[in-house]
Design a protein around this motif. Sequence first.
Motif, PDB file in Angstrom:
ATOM      1  N   LEU A 135       0.826  -1.211   0.000  1.00 22.42           N
ATOM      2  CA  LEU A 135       0.000   0.000   0.000  1.00 22.42           C
ATOM      3  C   LEU A 135       0.860   1.261   0.000  1.00 22.42           C
ATOM      4  O   LEU A 135       0.550   2.246  -0.688  1.00 22.42           O
ATOM      5  N   ARG A 136       1.950   1.229   0.741  1.00 18.88           N
ATOM      6  CA  ARG A 136       2.829   2.389   0.809  1.00 18.88           C
ATOM      7  C   ARG A 136       3.457   2.678  -0.558  1.00 18.88           C
ATOM      8  O   ARG A 136       3.738   3.840  -0.894  1.00 18.88           O
ATOM      9  N   GLY A 137       3.678   1.648  -1.353  1.00 15.62           N
ATOM     10  CA  GLY A 137       4.316   1.839  -2.650  1.00 15.62           C
ATOM     11  C   GLY A 137       3.387   2.330  -3.734  1.00 15.62           C
ATOM     12  O   GLY A 137       3.852   2.703  -4.825  1.00 15.62           O
ATOM     13  N   VAL A 138       2.072   2.336  -3.487  1.00 14.55           N
ATOM     14  CA  VAL A 138       1.119   2.760  -4.517  1.00 14.55           C
ATOM     15  C   VAL A 138       1.346   4.221  -4.904  1.00 14.55           C
ATOM     16  O   VAL A 138       1.333   4.581  -6.095  1.00 14.55           O
ATOM     17  N   LEU A 139       1.562   5.079  -3.923  1.00  8.36           N
ATOM     18  CA  LEU A 139       1.684   6.511  -4.198  1.00  8.36           C
ATOM     19  C   LEU A 139       2.922   6.837  -5.041  1.00  8.36           C
ATOM     20  O   LEU A 139       2.810   7.616  -6.009  1.00  8.36           O
ATOM     21  N   ASP A 174       6.132   4.791 -12.153  1.00  6.76           N
ATOM     22  CA  ASP A 174       7.198   3.795 -12.013  1.00  6.76           C
ATOM     23  C   ASP A 174       6.647   2.396 -12.306  1.00  6.76           C
ATOM     24  O   ASP A 174       6.070   1.731 -11.437  1.00  6.76           O
ATOM     25  N   LEU A 175       6.811   1.954 -13.544  1.00  7.44           N
ATOM     26  CA  LEU A 175       6.312   0.626 -13.934  1.00  7.44           C
ATOM     27  C   LEU A 175       7.068  -0.498 -13.236  1.00  7.44           C
ATOM     28  O   LEU A 175       6.486  -1.528 -12.884  1.00  7.44           O
ATOM     29  N   ALA A 176       8.380  -0.319 -13.047  1.00 12.05           N
ATOM     30  CA  ALA A 176       9.178  -1.369 -12.395  1.00 12.05           C
ATOM     31  C   ALA A 176       8.712  -1.593 -10.965  1.00 12.05           C
ATOM     32  O   ALA A 176       8.538  -2.739 -10.522  1.00 12.05           O
ATOM     33  N   LEU A 177       8.497  -0.504 -10.244  1.00  8.81           N
ATOM     34  CA  LEU A 177       8.018  -0.626  -8.867  1.00  8.81           C
ATOM     35  C   LEU A 177       6.626  -1.239  -8.836  1.00  8.81           C
ATOM     36  O   LEU A 177       6.320  -2.061  -7.963  1.00  8.81           O
ATOM     37  N   ALA A 178       5.779  -0.858  -9.797  1.00  7.89           N
ATOM     38  CA  ALA A 178       4.433  -1.436  -9.853  1.00  7.89           C
ATOM     39  C   ALA A 178       4.494  -2.949 -10.022  1.00  7.89           C
ATOM     40  O   ALA A 178       3.742  -3.696  -9.384  1.00  7.89           O
ATOM     41  N   GLY A 179       5.404  -3.430 -10.889  1.00 11.08           N
ATOM     42  CA  GLY A 179       5.542  -4.864 -11.080  1.00 11.08           C
ATOM     43  C   GLY A 179       6.018  -5.567  -9.819  1.00 11.08           C
ATOM     44  O   GLY A 179       5.554  -6.661  -9.483  1.00 11.08           O
ATOM     45  N   GLN A 180       6.968  -4.950  -9.107  1.00 13.34           N
ATOM     46  CA  GLN A 180       7.459  -5.534  -7.853  1.00 13.34           C
ATOM     47  C   GLN A 180       6.349  -5.619  -6.804  1.00 13.34           C
ATOM     48  O   GLN A 180       6.228  -6.620  -6.096  1.00 13.34           O
ATOM     49  N   LEU A 214      -3.016  -1.063  -8.852  1.00 20.02           N
ATOM     50  CA  LEU A 214      -1.774  -0.940  -9.607  1.00 20.02           C
ATOM     51  C   LEU A 214      -1.980  -1.248 -11.088  1.00 20.02           C
ATOM     52  O   LEU A 214      -1.414  -0.570 -11.964  1.00 20.02           O
ATOM     53  N   ILE A 215      -2.784  -2.238 -11.399  1.00 23.76           N
ATOM     54  CA  ILE A 215      -3.065  -2.568 -12.805  1.00 23.76           C
ATOM     55  C   ILE A 215      -3.780  -1.416 -13.488  1.00 23.76           C
ATOM     56  O   ILE A 215      -3.473  -1.052 -14.644  1.00 23.76           O
ATOM     57  N   ASP A 216      -4.762  -0.816 -12.782  1.00 27.97           N
ATOM     58  CA  ASP A 216      -5.468   0.332 -13.352  1.00 27.97           C
ATOM     59  C   ASP A 216      -4.521   1.497 -13.609  1.00 27.97           C
ATOM     60  O   ASP A 216      -4.612   2.173 -14.638  1.00 27.97           O
ATOM     61  N   ILE A 217      -3.623   1.754 -12.650  1.00 28.60           N
ATOM     62  CA  ILE A 217      -2.672   2.863 -12.821  1.00 28.60           C
ATOM     63  C   ILE A 217      -1.763   2.598 -14.019  1.00 28.60           C
ATOM     64  O   ILE A 217      -1.489   3.500 -14.826  1.00 28.60           O
ATOM     65  N   GLU A 218      -1.314   1.364 -14.171  1.00 27.15           N
ATOM     66  CA  GLU A 218      -0.459   1.029 -15.301  1.00 27.15           C
ATOM     67  C   GLU A 218      -1.193   1.212 -16.629  1.00 27.15           C
ATOM     68  O   GLU A 218      -0.669   1.820 -17.572  1.00 27.15           O
ATOM     69  N   ASP A 219      -2.415   0.655 -16.709  1.00 25.55           N
ATOM     70  CA  ASP A 219      -3.139   0.640 -17.980  1.00 25.55           C
ATOM     71  C   ASP A 219      -3.745   1.987 -18.345  1.00 25.55           C
ATOM     72  O   ASP A 219      -3.755   2.374 -19.522  1.00 25.55           O
TER      73      ASP A 219
END
Length: 559
Positions: A353-357, A364-370, A426-431
Amino acid sequence: MIHLLNLLAAIALLVWGTSQVRTGMLRVFGENLRGVLARSFGNRPAALAAGLGVTSLVQSSTATCLIVASFVGKGLVPTAAALTVMLGADVGTALMAVVFSFDLRWLSPLLIVVGVVLFTSRQTAASGPAGRIGRVLIGLGLITLALQLIVAATRPLTEAPAVRALLAALPHEVLLDMVVGATLTVACYSSLAIVLLTATLAAQGLVPVDVALGLVLGANLGSGLLAWLATGADSPVARRLPLGNLLFKLTGALIAMPLLGPLLPLLAQWVPDVHAQVVGFHLGFNVVLALLFVGVTGPVAGLVDRWLAETPEARHHARNSHLDPVALATPSLAISCAAREALHQADVVEAMLRGVLPVLQNNDLALAGQLRARDDEVDRLYTDIKLYLTRISREALSEREGRRWTDIVSFTINMEQIGDGIERVLIDIEDKKIRKGRRFSDAGMAEICHLHERLLANLRLGMSVFLDGHARDAQRLLQEKARFRELEHAYAATHIARLQEHTPESIETSSLHLDLLSELKRINSHICSIAYPILESRGALADTRLRPSQLAGLDELPH
């Protein structure tokens, strides 16, 4: 034939009674027994006394060994101190054999009657303190009754000519006797029961004294072997204590074997009663063992530490998992292990949750994948905790522990669903944002940042509620559900207002913005659900969430 069946039934009753006392004591004292052992590792006399005292209560050095082995496996206790505790534990088992060797015919009916009264009068709370103590008393009564039945059943057997001829034909080999004694102990899961049985059979003349002493040595070996087998699936570190204890017993037995011949006439001279000779030999063997090896626990610990060195993979696994299979023998301890692992699951969810922001702000796509990959870890932890909890006997739990069991299940389910929700975010943010190169308006980003901050604070509060169970904090958490819902409605309204003002960024990200608000509210609902079991157990929840005025108004609506 009937006499043999009576003997087998009496033996089974003895083993059952011993098992009932052992498990009952573990359930009554549970964490307190573990606390006594944990505080005793500072010096050798205290460690010996703690092992002796705890094992006298649970009547099983194997149970004590499994508890202390869990300490060693977690790196909380050095192997040398744990070996000292086990030397005292073996003396404790031998002392209980002495206690049960007295004439306790008057005690058996008294214990059974009082135990049954305690257990049945509190049948609705049989897992509570009174019911558990009643179970222990019943077990003690069954042990004394079984010993009387063994005496009665063996008397006709000793008088049978065929049995006497068979015993006379048996070879008096100490090594063979030890193998038989160890096998019987492993099969019965109790060295105490085998020692008492052997002493009774020897007193009845069914087993010669020299054979009985060999069986006692085997029973001691069997108890060490039993602990080693019980920890077979554990880490190498957790198996160090059973191995060291088994080495002590094996060395002691090898030393005692050539001394049995000269010792027999001395025992007969000092202790005329055959039953007392066998029980006294068992006690003397373990006392000498403790005095002989208490000074060499350090070198032996160093030896088994080298034999069972911990691999880096095992060290990493032990650091991440609190689900101790050894603790399953003591349900109250297993509940604590499951709670600690549930908090670890919550830590992983908080990191996600902390990494979402940062993903949202920095694209940051790499962080989203992690972060999305960590949802697999959350799911794995949920499965491990769930399966671990199903291995805990619900009947062995007190009412409070039963509620805690339910709280842990509810908490882990919520954490797993929160992890799934974060993955969807995270998927929504990426797409819808990163890959399309869109950005939020400053006002829209500020709103999402504020909700994210509230969400993190609520998650930390939810973890505190789960850990401490304070009703006031649970009420605060539940109040946050209403506040968050109001914020979500307000921010959705301001977003619609920006659309009406034709703000370009708001138009581009409208779908993502509204989906984020909805998903964050759903995540917050799962966090606030942690409060429900706490408040329900205290009777602080209303039957309905509708206000009385609204409920009355519903009756006036047409059907």
